[in-house]
Design an enzyme around this catalytic site. Structure first.
Site, mmCIF file in Angstrom:
data_model
loop_
_atom_site.group_PDB
_atom_site.id
_atom_site.type_symbol
_atom_site.label_atom_id
_atom_site.label_comp_id
_atom_site.label_asym_id
_atom_site.label_seq_id
_atom_site.Cartn_x
_atom_site.Cartn_y
_atom_site.Cartn_z
ATOM 1 N N ASP A 32 23.131 41.684 31.282
ATOM 2 C CA ASP A 32 23.713 40.412 31.718
ATOM 3 C C ASP A 32 23.377 40.148 33.178
ATOM 4 O O ASP A 32 24.237 39.775 33.980
ATOM 5 C CB ASP A 32 25.227 40.402 31.504
ATOM 6 N N VAL B 198 40.654 39.256 37.615
ATOM 7 C CA VAL B 198 40.219 40.072 38.740
ATOM 8 C C VAL B 198 41.253 39.928 39.848
ATOM 9 O O VAL B 198 41.645 38.815 40.200
ATOM 10 C CB VAL B 198 38.827 39.660 39.239
ATOM 11 N N MET C 181 36.728 36.909 30.225
ATOM 12 C CA MET C 181 36.738 38.359 30.091
ATOM 13 C C MET C 181 38.044 38.995 30.554
ATOM 14 O O MET C 181 38.299 40.149 30.272
ATOM 15 C CB MET C 181 35.579 38.971 30.887
ATOM 16 N N GLY C 182 38.871 38.253 31.289
ATOM 17 C CA GLY C 182 40.106 38.835 31.780
ATOM 18 C C GLY C 182 40.445 38.314 33.159
ATOM 19 O O GLY C 182 40.215 37.142 33.461
ATOM 20 N N GLY D 24 39.281 34.433 33.674
ATOM 21 C CA GLY D 24 38.333 33.741 32.816
ATOM 22 C C GLY D 24 38.294 34.372 31.450
ATOM 23 O O GLY D 24 39.240 35.026 31.007
#
Length: 588
Positions: free
Chosen positions: A398, A281, A278-279, A276
């Site tokens: 968050d 997984v 952010m990067g 996504g």
């Protein structure tokens, strides 16, 4: 981290970033990682691992998942091109044999039938591939079936009778030969299976001829004519061994290259669970320990590391400091951070605990709002996690349903883990130039639907911003709705800063305990001083707001009905049976 580890990590990241294929939604894995800001991780897919390293140390190798997925995409492309060509050929044939009045070839209806069948098959296979409802491996099995059925459609006008047989001599190869030779390059398969499929496809010619001849009662052509008609397709079936072998060898090379590239220090990346904003997984396994983990690769530019060398060094220092602080958290309700590091190219990565369960956003989206007792049970555990972080001088910033997981941990169900403490900040910070925040200047940190008013107004933020966000999570759990809803994120942020929320009971069809309504609204107070002043106070007020607690019996009943695959074995342990240590003799 050693220089060799950094080099391997850098190589791995280059491989991973080159792999930008889309994810298949909807398939749930047995274990879920800490997804952080990656919403796609909540729609994890189950993929064939490149290499599984079990507790015994045995390695099970298979084709690279990405190699298989690329083959599936090639199949979709071939189907699109084939469908377009067939459509154009049909339109041209209609024009020249219709309005233009050209002489039509004999048995034109068979040609049109064969094209129609092939076009229909191509569209069906294209729909199957594009729907992503099947795994890539199952999609390739559909492709092999398409090879045989497509060959049947091609053979129909080519071998329908003696006159067609006469046109297919050794100097005129049919389109079936091209189809048989070409297909192994599109759909890779084990060599034996590929050749068997090619032979079966070649046999559609004799099958069509036999059926049509018996139907028409026509006499058989001479043996020479039959040989010249059918020998080429079987020769091509044998030649298909070459492209099948080449694709197998290429698949092994790609698998080996990715296997070597996907080792980050002591961790082997097994399968990508999602990617996504952010990067990415990944599920990973330690080379020496029988312990799975989740590896999160964070894009460096999103952490403010896209500037000059001085800025990158500053961000690296903050990252290391805050990652160490996060790793020091010991609450059982905080996801464990095993390791972290930075590659040569500046990319960040975390190695985290791998969780089994689902996040609260997915929980409500799939199964509806939680009963008040269960919502309080989950929120109280989140309070324990935040309380320790706040006591250590850390603010999450968050807190949202996607960052809170309801897990199975051992024999305990509905055990909460709070995720993504890797992007925390100091207990008090202001959005002023030079402030020590990991994400760099110009970023608004957080998720609009769960942002406290002081975060929107860019004022001083402390631990009470997490209290506000947890109140938003409670609102979501109880009602299945956000506190403020709008298609425009900026409007949501303005509402958090200025608009008074409706009580949860006003937006839910079933009554809620009045005391629980009051606690949630207290968390959503605009002024931080009017909220519960710490997470433990909020926990006490939540537990006092419900009459009946959420028990393990109730939790197990819920999981048995909806997620039985995640249930631990039920039954008392035998106290007379001593535990056994499993020893891998190959490592002794």
């Amino acid at each position: 981290m050693t220089q060799s580890d950094s080099h391997r990590l850098s190589t791995a990241l280059r491989w991973l970033r080159a792999d930008d294929d889309a994810q298949r939604p909807g398939a749930e894995t047995e274990r879920h990682p800490a997804p952080g800001d990656d919403p796609c991780v909540r729609e994890c897919r189950k993929a064939l691992p490149v290499e599984s390293v079990g507790a015994s140390g045995a390695r099970l190798s298979g084709p690279s998942t990405e190699f298989v997925e690329q083959a599936a995409r090639r199949l979709a492309l071939v189907c699109m091109v084939l469908a377009a060509v067939l459509f154009i050929m049909t339109a041209v044939a209609w024009a020249i044999y219709g309005p233009l009045g050209w002489a039509a070839p004999p048995n034109l209806w068979l040609v049109r039938l064969g094209r129609a069948l092939l076009l229909l098959q191509a569209l069906v296979v294209l729909g199957v591939v594009r729907s992503r409802r099947l795994s890539p491996e199952a999609t390739l099995h559909v492709g092999l079936a398409f090879q045989v059925l497509g060959g049947l459609a091609i053979a129909l006008p080519s071998f329908h009778g003696p006159e067609a047989i006469a046109r297919n001599d050794l100097s005129h190869l049919s389109w079936l030969c091209v189809w048989i030779t070409f297909f192994p390059l599109v759909v890779p398969a084990p060599v034996g299976r590929a050749v068997a499929t090619s032979v079966l496809t070649a046999s559609t010619g004799p099958a069509v001829f036999a059926v049509m001849s018996l139907r028409a009662g026509a006499p058989l052509p001479p043996a020479q004519a039959l040989f010249e008609a059918f020998a080429p397709v079987y020769i091509c079936a044998g030649i298909s061994l070459v492209p099948a072998w080449l694709m197998r060898d290429l698949g092994r090379q790609v698998t080996q290259a990715r296997r070597e590239a996907r080792r980050l220090g002591s961790y082997q990346l097994v399968e990508r669970l999602g990617h996504g904003g952010m990067g990415e997984v990944w599920r990973a396994e330690h080379s020496m320990l029988a312990r799975p983990a989740a590896v999160k690769l964070v894009k460096p530019e999103l952490l403010g590391a896209a500037g000059g060398d001085d800025e990158q060094r500053t961000v690296l220092t903050r990252f290391e400091r805050e990652a160490r602080a996060t790793a020091a958290l010991r609450s059982p309700h905080t996801v464990s951070l095993y390791d972290f590091g930075v590659a040569d190219d500046g990319a960040f990565y975390y190695v985290m605990e791998l969780l089994e369960g689902l996040d609260l956003e997915t929980l409500v989206e799939r199964y509806g709002p939680a009963p008040p007792a269960r919502a309080v049970h989950l929120l109280a555990q989140a309070c324990d996690s935040l309380a320790e972080a706040h006591a250590a001088g850390l603010v999450h910033r968050d807190v949202k349903p996607a960052n809170i997981y309801a897990c199975r941990l051992g024999l305990t169900l509905d055990f909460v883990k709070v995720l993504d403490f890797g992007l925390v900040a100091g207990a008090k910070f202001a959005r002023t130039p030079g402030s020590a925040r990991l994400t760099g200047e110009g970023f608004i940190v957080g998720t609009p639907a769960f942002m406290a008013p002081e975060m929107v107004s860019e004022g001083e933020v402390d631990a009470r911003a997490d209290i506000y966000a947890l109140g938003c999570v409670a609102y979501w759990l109880l009602t299945g709705k956000h506190v403020f809803e709008s298609e425009r994120p900026m409007q949501v942020m303005i509402d958090h800063a200025r608009t008074q929320p409706l009580p949860p009971s006003r937006r839910f069809e079933r009554p809620l305990p009045p005391a629980l309504d009051e606690v949630v609204l207290a968390c959503l107070a605009k002024a931080p001083a009017e909220r519960p002043q710490d997470a433990l106070e909020l926990k006490r007020r939540l537990l006092a707001a419900v009459d009946e607690p959420w028990t393990q019996e109730r939790a197990r009943a819920w999981w048995e009905e909806r997620l039985p695959a995640h249930l631990p074995p039920l039954g008392p342990l035998d106290p007379t049976r001593a535990p056994r240590a499993v020893v891998d003799a190959s490592r002794a």
